[in-house]
Design a protein around this motif. Structure first.
Motif, PDB file in Angstrom:
ATOM      1  N   THR A  50      -2.970  -7.577   1.535  1.00  0.00           N
ATOM      2  CA  THR A  50      -3.808  -6.621   1.346  1.00  0.00           C
ATOM      3  C   THR A  50      -4.517  -7.088   0.354  1.00  0.00           C
ATOM      4  O   THR A  50      -4.513  -7.705  -0.662  1.00  0.00           O
ATOM      5  CB  THR A  50      -2.932  -5.469   0.570  1.00  0.00           C
ATOM      6  N   VAL A  51      -6.092  -7.016   0.733  1.00  0.00           N
ATOM      7  CA  VAL A  51      -7.254  -7.344  -0.140  1.00  0.00           C
ATOM      8  C   VAL A  51      -7.671  -6.142  -0.684  1.00  0.00           C
ATOM      9  O   VAL A  51      -8.619  -6.212  -1.423  1.00  0.00           O
ATOM     10  CB  VAL A  51      -8.037  -8.209   0.706  1.00  0.00           C
ATOM     11  N   PHE A  52      -7.601  -4.928  -0.182  1.00  0.00           N
ATOM     12  CA  PHE A  52      -8.180  -3.599  -0.463  1.00  0.00           C
ATOM     13  C   PHE A  52      -7.293  -2.458  -0.282  1.00  0.00           C
ATOM     14  O   PHE A  52      -6.884  -2.573   0.916  1.00  0.00           O
ATOM     15  CB  PHE A  52      -9.618  -3.696  -0.161  1.00  0.00           C
ATOM     16  N   GLU A  53      -6.973  -1.728  -1.328  1.00  0.00           N
ATOM     17  CA  GLU A  53      -6.450  -0.367  -1.166  1.00  0.00           C
ATOM     18  C   GLU A  53      -7.129   0.770  -1.908  1.00  0.00           C
ATOM     19  O   GLU A  53      -7.234   0.511  -3.065  1.00  0.00           O
ATOM     20  CB  GLU A  53      -4.736  -0.495  -1.456  1.00  0.00           C
ATOM     21  N   GLY A  54      -7.594   1.807  -1.472  1.00  0.00           N
ATOM     22  CA  GLY A  54      -8.186   2.680  -2.133  1.00  0.00           C
ATOM     23  C   GLY A  54      -8.783   3.607  -1.330  1.00  0.00           C
ATOM     24  O   GLY A  54      -9.100   3.643  -0.171  1.00  0.00           O
ATOM     25  N   ALA A  55      -9.889   4.434  -1.887  1.00  0.00           N
ATOM     26  CA  ALA A  55     -10.664   5.242  -1.309  1.00  0.00           C
ATOM     27  C   ALA A  55     -11.807   4.747  -0.568  1.00  0.00           C
ATOM     28  O   ALA A  55     -12.425   3.836  -0.945  1.00  0.00           O
ATOM     29  CB  ALA A  55     -11.263   6.397  -2.345  1.00  0.00           C
ATOM     30  N   VAL A  59      -8.220   3.790   2.763  1.00  0.00           N
ATOM     31  CA  VAL A  59      -8.245   2.502   3.674  1.00  0.00           C
ATOM     32  C   VAL A  59      -7.540   1.211   2.925  1.00  0.00           C
ATOM     33  O   VAL A  59      -7.555   1.252   1.817  1.00  0.00           O
ATOM     34  CB  VAL A  59      -9.840   2.137   4.062  1.00  0.00           C
ATOM     35  N   VAL A  60      -6.832   0.745   4.008  1.00  0.00           N
ATOM     36  CA  VAL A  60      -6.014  -0.559   3.666  1.00  0.00           C
ATOM     37  C   VAL A  60      -6.634  -1.623   4.382  1.00  0.00           C
ATOM     38  O   VAL A  60      -6.788  -1.721   5.392  1.00  0.00           O
ATOM     39  CB  VAL A  60      -4.642  -0.334   3.768  1.00  0.00           C
ATOM     40  N   ILE A  61      -7.242  -2.714   3.766  1.00  0.00           N
ATOM     41  CA  ILE A  61      -7.817  -3.841   4.270  1.00  0.00           C
ATOM     42  C   ILE A  61      -6.889  -5.087   4.294  1.00  0.00           C
ATOM     43  O   ILE A  61      -6.504  -5.207   3.222  1.00  0.00           O
ATOM     44  CB  ILE A  61      -9.301  -4.089   3.755  1.00  0.00           C
ATOM     45  N   LEU A  62      -6.548  -5.600   5.412  1.00  0.00           N
ATOM     46  CA  LEU A  62      -5.894  -6.841   5.497  1.00  0.00           C
ATOM     47  C   LEU A  62      -6.764  -8.046   5.838  1.00  0.00           C
ATOM     48  O   LEU A  62      -7.667  -7.826   6.524  1.00  0.00           O
ATOM     49  CB  LEU A  62      -4.644  -6.592   6.372  1.00  0.00           C
ATOM     50  N   SER A  63      -6.419  -9.206   5.226  1.00  0.00           N
ATOM     51  CA  SER A  63      -7.014 -10.437   5.476  1.00  0.00           C
ATOM     52  C   SER A  63      -5.871 -11.383   5.526  1.00  0.00           C
ATOM     53  O   SER A  63      -5.452 -11.750   4.151  1.00  0.00           O
ATOM     54  CB  SER A  63      -8.141 -10.576   4.768  1.00  0.00           C
ATOM     55  N   PHE A  82       0.906  -1.171   0.034  1.00  0.00           N
ATOM     56  CA  PHE A  82       0.024   0.092   0.013  1.00  0.00           C
ATOM     57  C   PHE A  82       0.843   1.213   0.109  1.00  0.00           C
ATOM     58  O   PHE A  82       2.014   1.105   0.175  1.00  0.00           O
ATOM     59  CB  PHE A  82      -1.074   0.109   1.252  1.00  0.00           C
ATOM     60  N   THR A  83       0.507   2.334  -0.284  1.00  0.00           N
ATOM     61  CA  THR A  83       0.858   3.735  -0.290  1.00  0.00           C
ATOM     62  C   THR A  83       0.217   4.684   0.569  1.00  0.00           C
ATOM     63  O   THR A  83      -0.944   4.610   0.445  1.00  0.00           O
ATOM     64  CB  THR A  83       1.106   4.178  -1.678  1.00  0.00           C
ATOM     65  N   VAL A  84       0.772   5.518   1.304  1.00  0.00           N
ATOM     66  CA  VAL A  84       0.197   6.519   2.168  1.00  0.00           C
ATOM     67  C   VAL A  84       0.658   7.952   1.381  1.00  0.00           C
ATOM     68  O   VAL A  84       1.751   8.088   1.351  1.00  0.00           O
ATOM     69  CB  VAL A  84       0.675   6.522   3.403  1.00  0.00           C
ATOM     70  N   ALA A  85      -0.064   8.726   0.958  1.00  0.00           N
ATOM     71  CA  ALA A  85       0.094  10.128   0.316  1.00  0.00           C
ATOM     72  C   ALA A  85       0.429  11.158   1.175  1.00  0.00           C
ATOM     73  O   ALA A  85      -0.244  11.151   2.286  1.00  0.00           O
ATOM     74  CB  ALA A  85      -0.893  10.318  -0.640  1.00  0.00           C
ATOM     75  N   ARG A  86       1.094  11.990   0.883  1.00  0.00           N
ATOM     76  CA  ARG A  86       1.455  13.084   1.797  1.00  0.00           C
ATOM     77  C   ARG A  86       0.125  14.071   2.090  1.00  0.00           C
ATOM     78  O   ARG A  86      -0.792  14.180   1.090  1.00  0.00           O
ATOM     79  CB  ARG A  86       2.456  14.107   0.968  1.00  0.00           C
ATOM     80  N   GLY A  87      -0.179  14.273   3.219  1.00  0.00           N
ATOM     81  CA  GLY A  87      -1.227  15.052   3.645  1.00  0.00           C
ATOM     82  C   GLY A  87      -2.604  14.289   3.504  1.00  0.00           C
ATOM     83  O   GLY A  87      -3.834  14.886   3.537  1.00  0.00           O
ATOM     84  N   SER A  88      -2.462  13.014   3.570  1.00  0.00           N
ATOM     85  CA  SER A  88      -3.432  12.192   3.722  1.00  0.00           C
ATOM     86  C   SER A  88      -3.485  11.235   5.086  1.00  0.00           C
ATOM     87  O   SER A  88      -2.815  11.193   5.901  1.00  0.00           O
ATOM     88  CB  SER A  88      -3.465  11.117   2.595  1.00  0.00           C
ATOM     89  N   ILE A  89      -5.067  10.674   5.302  1.00  0.00           N
ATOM     90  CA  ILE A  89      -5.043   9.882   6.652  1.00  0.00           C
ATOM     91  C   ILE A  89      -5.711   8.602   6.073  1.00  0.00           C
ATOM     92  O   ILE A  89      -6.737   8.676   5.294  1.00  0.00           O
ATOM     93  CB  ILE A  89      -6.006  10.394   7.416  1.00  0.00           C
ATOM     94  N   ALA A  90      -4.947   7.344   6.142  1.00  0.00           N
ATOM     95  CA  ALA A  90      -5.237   6.081   5.729  1.00  0.00           C
ATOM     96  C   ALA A  90      -5.537   5.256   7.087  1.00  0.00           C
ATOM     97  O   ALA A  90      -4.799   5.306   8.061  1.00  0.00           O
ATOM     98  CB  ALA A  90      -4.045   5.535   5.027  1.00  0.00           C
TER      99      ALA A  90
END
Length: 317
Positions: free
Chosen positions: A218-223, A210-214, A33-41
């Motif tokens: 990683t099973v999902f990464e996105g808005a 959100v980044v969802i782990l299972s 996953f990636t966390v962008a500058r100025g974002s909350i994940a």
């Protein structure tokens, strides 16, 4: 101190195909996953999904077996980690330590001069309504206030990236709102946050992504909005006659998944229906069978509803 930050195309954090296996076989197998500058994940997953292991690997507290971690566009290093603030799963403030001293100590660890560290501690305590508790010892504080002091320790040196493991644990609604406001201000200055949470409502309200782990992957990464489109069409039903419910659901072309534990004599079910079958059709069918229904709640098209589909669990825990 929050720096000018990396160029826009260089994210504060990038995790690629990360893997870490413990002796007992648990751990993570493929986290990206990636966390962008100025974002909350938001980092979401059930207990054991691999959230804490991933956060510790980012902080260099555990070594990883495979994959990569980049901080501010370069491979993670000791120097880069000075620009991080960390709230661990295991809270570690000494009970006899004073709140003001604890915050200033963590600021000084990351390079702030003594006077500046104490000024920063005072400003933060005042910001979240604890100005009158600067001399209080950590052990004298309520659980929620001690948690807030621990969060302030992580943010005291104005890091460029916050890594937080369950930051809202133990906080009452008022304290949660104060901390969320603090995080929003931090993001507005260009800071980025990655935090793990079990609260889907908090993640949906606060996060850009959100980044969802299972199962360690990683099973999902996105808005957040994209995640909620995966919410299933169905209802939560609490009922005594399991056999009758299963027969009705089968006739409607749906499927039913039982929760692990009963609510008294009744069982709670997660009923998934075909998109063309409205909720009232299930209610009518149960009424025609004269079934005693103790609970009937449509699954909302929200993050919580989407989580179980994206995580691939057969039943909600």
């Amino acid at each position: 101190m929050l720096q000018a930050g990396p160029p826009a195309d260089l994210a504060p954090l990038r995790v690629t195909n990360l893997a870490k296996t413990y002796a007992g076989g648990r751990g993570i197998t493929d986290v990206s996953f990636t966390v962008a500058r100025g974002s909350i994940a938001g980092f979401i997953g059930v207990n054991g999904a691999g959230k804490s292991t991933t956060l510790k690997a980012i902080m260099g507290l555990v070594s990883h077996d495979r994959g990569g971690i980049e901080l501010f566009g370069r491979p993670a290093s000791f120097e880069a980690r000075k620009r991080l603030g960390f709230l661990p799963e295991e809270r570690g403030l000494a009970p006899r330590e004073r709140a003001r001293d604890a915050i200033a100590f963590h600021a000084r660890l990351k390079g702030l001069p003594r006077k500046a560290a104490y000024l920063r501690a005072d400003a933060l305590l005042e910001r979240i309504g604890l100005a009158d508790r600067t001399r209080a010892r950590v052990g004298e504080l309520s659980k929620g206030n001690a948690q807030r002091v621990q969060i302030l320790c992580a943010i005291a040196h104005e890091p460029d990236l916050l890594i937080l493991d369950e930051p809202f644990s133990g906080l009452d609604p008022i304290a949660q709102a104060e901390v969320q406001s603090l995080f929003s201000e931090y993001r507005a200055k260009g800071g980025a946050i990655l935090f793990s949470t079990h609260s889907m409502a908090v993640a949906e309200r606060l996060c850009d992504q959100v980044v969802i782990l299972s199962g360690g992957r990683t099973v999902f990464e996105g808005a957040v909005a994209e995640a909620t489109t995966h919410a299933p069409h169905g209802v939560y039903v609490t009922i005594n006659d399991d056999a009758a419910l299963l027969e009705i659901v089968r006739d409607l072309g749906g499927e039913a998944q039982a929760f692990p534990s009963k609510m008294g004599d009744a069982m709670r079910w997660r009923v998934l229906l075909p998109r063309n079958v409205p909720y009232p059709a299930l209610m009518r069918a149960m009424a025609e069978r004269e079934l005693a229904v103790h609970g009937f709640e449509p699954i909302q098209a929200d993050l919580e509803g989407a989580f179980w589909t994206l995580a691939g669990y057969q039943a909600a825990a």
